[in-house]
Scaffold this motif. Structure first.
Motif, short mmCIF file in Angstrom:
data_model
loop_
_atom_site.label_atom_id
_atom_site.label_comp_id
_atom_site.label_asym_id
_atom_site.label_seq_id
_atom_site.Cartn_x
_atom_site.Cartn_y
_atom_site.Cartn_z
N ALA A 121 0.83 -1.21 0.00
CA ALA A 121 0.00 0.00 0.00
C ALA A 121 0.86 1.26 0.00
O ALA A 121 1.90 1.32 0.67
CB ALA A 121 -0.90 0.01 1.23
N GLY A 122 0.45 2.23 -0.77
CA GLY A 122 1.07 3.56 -0.73
C GLY A 122 2.46 3.65 -1.31
O GLY A 122 3.22 4.55 -0.96
N LYS A 123 2.84 2.74 -2.22
CA LYS A 123 4.23 2.71 -2.67
C LYS A 123 4.40 2.83 -4.19
O LYS A 123 5.48 2.57 -4.71
CB LYS A 123 4.92 1.42 -2.20
N GLU A 136 2.54 10.83 -6.94
CA GLU A 136 3.17 11.77 -6.00
C GLU A 136 2.24 12.35 -4.96
O GLU A 136 2.64 13.23 -4.20
CB GLU A 136 3.81 12.91 -6.81
N HIS A 137 1.00 11.87 -4.93
CA HIS A 137 0.05 12.54 -4.05
C HIS A 137 -0.47 11.67 -2.91
O HIS A 137 -1.58 11.85 -2.43
CB HIS A 137 -1.13 13.08 -4.87
N TYR A 138 0.35 10.71 -2.50
CA TYR A 138 -0.05 9.92 -1.34
C TYR A 138 -0.02 10.80 -0.10
O TYR A 138 0.87 11.65 0.06
CB TYR A 138 0.93 8.76 -1.10
N GLY A 154 -0.16 9.08 5.74
CA GLY A 154 -0.66 7.81 6.25
C GLY A 154 -0.40 6.67 5.29
O GLY A 154 0.02 5.58 5.69
N PHE A 155 -0.63 6.91 4.00
CA PHE A 155 -0.39 5.86 3.00
C PHE A 155 1.10 5.64 2.76
O PHE A 155 1.54 4.51 2.58
CB PHE A 155 -1.11 6.19 1.69
N LYS A 156 1.86 6.75 2.75
CA LYS A 156 3.31 6.60 2.54
C LYS A 156 3.92 5.74 3.63
O LYS A 156 4.82 4.94 3.39
CB LYS A 156 3.98 7.98 2.57
N THR A 164 -5.77 11.71 0.91
CA THR A 164 -6.01 12.57 -0.24
C THR A 164 -7.07 11.95 -1.14
O THR A 164 -7.39 12.49 -2.19
CB THR A 164 -4.70 12.75 -1.04
N MET A 165 -7.63 10.81 -0.75
CA MET A 165 -8.67 10.16 -1.56
C MET A 165 -10.05 10.70 -1.17
O MET A 165 -10.55 10.38 -0.09
CB MET A 165 -8.62 8.64 -1.38
N LEU A 166 -10.61 11.52 -2.04
CA LEU A 166 -11.90 12.13 -1.75
C LEU A 166 -13.01 11.18 -2.20
O LEU A 166 -13.59 11.33 -3.25
CB LEU A 166 -12.02 13.48 -2.44
N SER A 167 -13.27 10.20 -1.38
CA SER A 167 -14.30 9.22 -1.69
C SER A 167 -14.89 8.69 -0.39
O SER A 167 -14.15 8.46 0.57
CB SER A 167 -13.70 8.05 -2.49
N PRO A 168 -16.20 8.52 -0.34
CA PRO A 168 -16.82 7.95 0.86
C PRO A 168 -16.63 6.44 0.95
O PRO A 168 -17.10 5.80 1.87
CB PRO A 168 -18.30 8.30 0.68
N ASP A 198 -19.11 -7.02 -4.12
CA ASP A 198 -19.23 -7.06 -5.58
C ASP A 198 -18.04 -6.34 -6.22
O ASP A 198 -17.43 -6.84 -7.16
CB ASP A 198 -20.54 -6.38 -6.03
N LEU A 199 -17.72 -5.17 -5.70
CA LEU A 199 -16.59 -4.39 -6.23
C LEU A 199 -15.30 -5.18 -6.15
O LEU A 199 -14.51 -5.22 -7.11
CB LEU A 199 -16.45 -3.08 -5.42
N ILE A 200 -15.08 -5.85 -5.05
CA ILE A 200 -13.83 -6.59 -4.87
C ILE A 200 -13.78 -7.81 -5.79
O ILE A 200 -12.74 -8.12 -6.36
CB ILE A 200 -13.63 -6.92 -3.38
C1 HEC Z 1 -11.63 11.65 -6.14
C2 HEC Z 1 -10.62 10.66 -6.57
C3 HEC Z 1 -10.77 9.25 -6.03
C4 HEC Z 1 -11.88 8.42 -6.03
C5 HEC Z 1 -13.30 8.73 -6.50
C6 HEC Z 1 -11.43 7.15 -5.49
N1 HEC Z 1 -10.09 7.20 -5.19
FE1 HEC Z 1 -8.94 5.69 -4.47
N2 HEC Z 1 -7.38 6.95 -4.23
C7 HEC Z 1 -7.37 8.29 -4.60
C8 HEC Z 1 -6.17 8.92 -4.09
C9 HEC Z 1 -5.78 10.39 -4.25
C10 HEC Z 1 -5.45 7.90 -3.39
C11 HEC Z 1 -4.20 8.07 -2.54
C12 HEC Z 1 -4.76 8.24 -1.11
C13 HEC Z 1 -3.78 8.71 -0.05
O1 HEC Z 1 -2.58 8.64 -0.25
O2 HEC Z 1 -4.26 9.16 1.02
C14 HEC Z 1 -6.23 6.67 -3.53
C15 HEC Z 1 -5.86 5.42 -3.04
C16 HEC Z 1 -6.52 4.25 -3.31
C17 HEC Z 1 -6.01 2.93 -3.05
C18 HEC Z 1 -4.65 2.61 -2.45
C19 HEC Z 1 -3.66 2.44 -3.60
C20 HEC Z 1 -2.24 2.15 -3.14
O3 HEC Z 1 -1.31 2.38 -3.94
O4 HEC Z 1 -2.04 1.70 -2.00
C21 HEC Z 1 -6.96 2.04 -3.45
C22 HEC Z 1 -6.89 0.54 -3.36
C23 HEC Z 1 -8.08 2.81 -3.93
N3 HEC Z 1 -7.77 4.15 -3.84
C24 HEC Z 1 -9.27 2.27 -4.37
C25 HEC Z 1 -10.41 3.03 -4.69
C26 HEC Z 1 -11.71 2.47 -4.97
C27 HEC Z 1 -12.02 0.99 -5.00
C28 HEC Z 1 -12.55 3.54 -5.21
C29 HEC Z 1 -14.03 3.50 -5.53
C30 HEC Z 1 -14.89 3.04 -4.46
C31 HEC Z 1 -11.76 4.75 -5.09
N4 HEC Z 1 -10.48 4.40 -4.76
C32 HEC Z 1 -12.24 6.03 -5.31
C33 HEC Z 1 -8.35 8.92 -5.34
C34 HEC Z 1 -9.66 8.47 -5.50
#
Ligand code: HEC
Length: 138
Positions: free
Chosen positions: A67-69, A74-76, A79-81, A107-111, A121-123
């Motif tokens: 994870a995070g590598k 460049e935008h981890y 926590g992920f780094k 930095t992942m803007l997702s619920p 299902d997604l997995i």
């Molecule tokens: C708005 C953009 C965005 C959306 C939508 C989004 N992600 Fe992400 N995702 C990111 C970003 C940015 C990161 C890096 C997060 C961090 O470093 O905090 C990330 C990280 C991840 C990682 C970790 C990757 C790694 O290299 O370890 C996974 C797995 C992942 N997302 C899966 C998903 C899945 C599945 C969904 C849909 C349910 C999703 N993401 C929705 C932007 C997004």
């Protein structure tokens, strides 16, 4: 300092100290339905390793990857780094229930995907689609 957060992810699975945890998910998933769930992730994530980077790291062969590598992303967040675990279906299932709970400063803007069936299902879809060498049909 931040170590406990991803450690909490492992603890949530009842497997403290184990970097690689896997077992069947509590819910069995359907890949065809999961393809639609992944629609919400496609805005930021590609399943191809050579795809131009979007807003997130690519998810090609994500299971089994640390994870995070990803080197060219460049935008981890910190926590992920700092994370020291390898993605498994079980870990991703736990994390996607509420991504912010484990990585509050992400930095992942997702619920994530709060619904357990949709998450499974997604997995199921990711297990298949993330190991293909071509972009799967949409
Ligand atoms: C708005 C953009 C965005 C959306 C939508 C989004 N992600 Fe992400 N995702 C990111 C970003 C940015 C990161 C890096 C997060 C961090 O470093 O905090 C990330 C990280 C991840 C990682 C970790 C990757 C790694 O290299 O370890 C996974 C797995 C992942 N997302 C899966 C998903 C899945 C599945 C969904 C849909 C349910 C999703 N993401 C929705 C932007 C997004």
């Amino acid at each position: 300092m931040k170590r406990w957060r991803w450690a909490a992810l492992l603890l949530a699975l009842g497997a403290p100290g184990q970097a690689q945890v896997d077992s069947e998910l509590p819910v069995s998933g359907d890949a065809a339905r999961g393809r639609l769930v992944f629609g919400a992730c496609r805005a930021c994530h590609s399943l191809r390793a050579d795809a131009a980077l979007g807003n997130g790291p690519h998810l090609h062969r994500i299971f089994g990857r640390a994870a995070g590598k990803q080197v060219d992303f460049e935008h981890y967040s910190a926590g992920f780094k700092d994370a020291q675990f390898v993605w498994t279906p079980r870990l991703m299932y736990a994390w996607l229930a509420n991504p912010m709970a484990f990585f509050p400063a992400t930095t992942m803007l997702s619920p994530g995907v709060p619904d357990p069936q949709r998450r499974a299902d997604l997995i199921a879809y990711l297990k298949q689609a993330s190991v293909r060498d071509k972009e799967p049909d949409r």
